[in-house]
Design a protein around this motif. Structure first.
Motif, short mmCIF file in Angstrom:
data_model
loop_
_atom_site.label_atom_id
_atom_site.label_comp_id
_atom_site.label_asym_id
_atom_site.label_seq_id
_atom_site.Cartn_x
_atom_site.Cartn_y
_atom_site.Cartn_z
N ASP A 174 -20.35 34.14 -58.47
CA ASP A 174 -18.93 34.47 -58.35
C ASP A 174 -18.08 33.19 -58.32
OD1 ASP A 174 -19.54 37.15 -58.36
OD2 ASP A 174 -19.32 37.41 -56.19
N GLU A 178 -15.22 31.99 -61.08
CA GLU A 178 -13.85 31.55 -60.75
C GLU A 178 -13.56 30.18 -61.33
OE1 GLU A 178 -11.10 32.96 -59.25
OE2 GLU A 178 -12.34 34.71 -59.71
N ARG A 179 -14.53 29.28 -61.22
CA ARG A 179 -14.36 27.91 -61.73
C ARG A 179 -14.14 27.91 -63.24
NH1 ARG A 179 -19.06 23.37 -61.29
NH2 ARG A 179 -17.93 21.67 -62.23
N ARG A 181 -13.25 30.46 -65.16
CA ARG A 181 -11.98 31.15 -65.46
C ARG A 181 -10.80 30.21 -65.23
NH1 ARG A 181 -10.95 36.48 -66.02
NH2 ARG A 181 -12.98 37.05 -65.19
#
Length: 192
Positions: A174, A178-179, A181
């Protein structure tokens, strides 16, 4: 890398690579102007800011042995310095221009839309180059398998049937999502 982290990294490069080599007599190439040499050193500060002090000290020794010119006191080419640096300490993928450029390109947006952007990120980090069409097909399959595994693990959270390491694996994935994205969305923010 940005802000204080970049500033600290640039200072490390100056203190452990550039200054020691200049003290030893390393000079700009005879064909380089003062401005070109200043830009070269600035590029080194930026591109090597991720490195640790011990690795920069080791790199200084390697670069000294690579010196060119009649008296072996001229800086080697930037690509030679970067290749030597990469052998000592692999740059984080997020710091790689190649990874950032690919993720922020149309191919990266397709990876995000196809939900294989994290797999592509990790693959480029390992391989050191962008994926071709065959690799993209494999990454799509890998992402599909991973999605099924993540769904199984998340269902296990509710039932209390996951181990601590499985829980960490989901959290790590997860965080990576996030990184990646964030890297892709930087492009979208610049385009706006």
């Amino acid at each position: 890398m940005e802000g204080q982290e970049l500033k600290d990294g640039r200072a490390r490069v100056q203190a452990h690579l550039i200054t020691p080599l200049e003290r030893q007599g390393m000079q700009r190439g005879t064909r380089d102007t003062v401005a070109e040499h200043a830009a070269f050193l600035d590029a080194l500060r930026n591109r090597l800011a991720y490195m640790t002090a011990p690795n920069l000290t080791a790199l200084a020794e390697i670069v000294a042995n690579m010196a060119g010119g009649k008296h072996r006191d001229r800086w080697p080419a930037e690509v030679a310095v970067m290749n030597a640096a990469r052998r000592l300490q692999v740059p984080p993928a997020s710091e790689s221009r190649m990874v950032r450029t690919w993720l922020q390109s149309a191919a990266g947006l397709r990876a995000l839309d196809g939900d294989y952007h994290v797999e592509a990120f990790f693959w480029m980090k390992r391989a050191g180059h962008v994926p071709n069409d065959f690799v993209v097909t494999e990454l799509r399959r890998e992402a599909e398998t991973r999605r099924a595994e993540l769904m199984r693990l998340r269902a296990g959270f509710r039932d209390g049937r996951v181990t601590a390491s499985e829980y960490r694996a989901v959290e790590d994935y997860d965080a990576a999502q996030e990184r990646v994205r964030g890297i892709i969305e930087e492009r979208e923010g610049q385009a706006a």
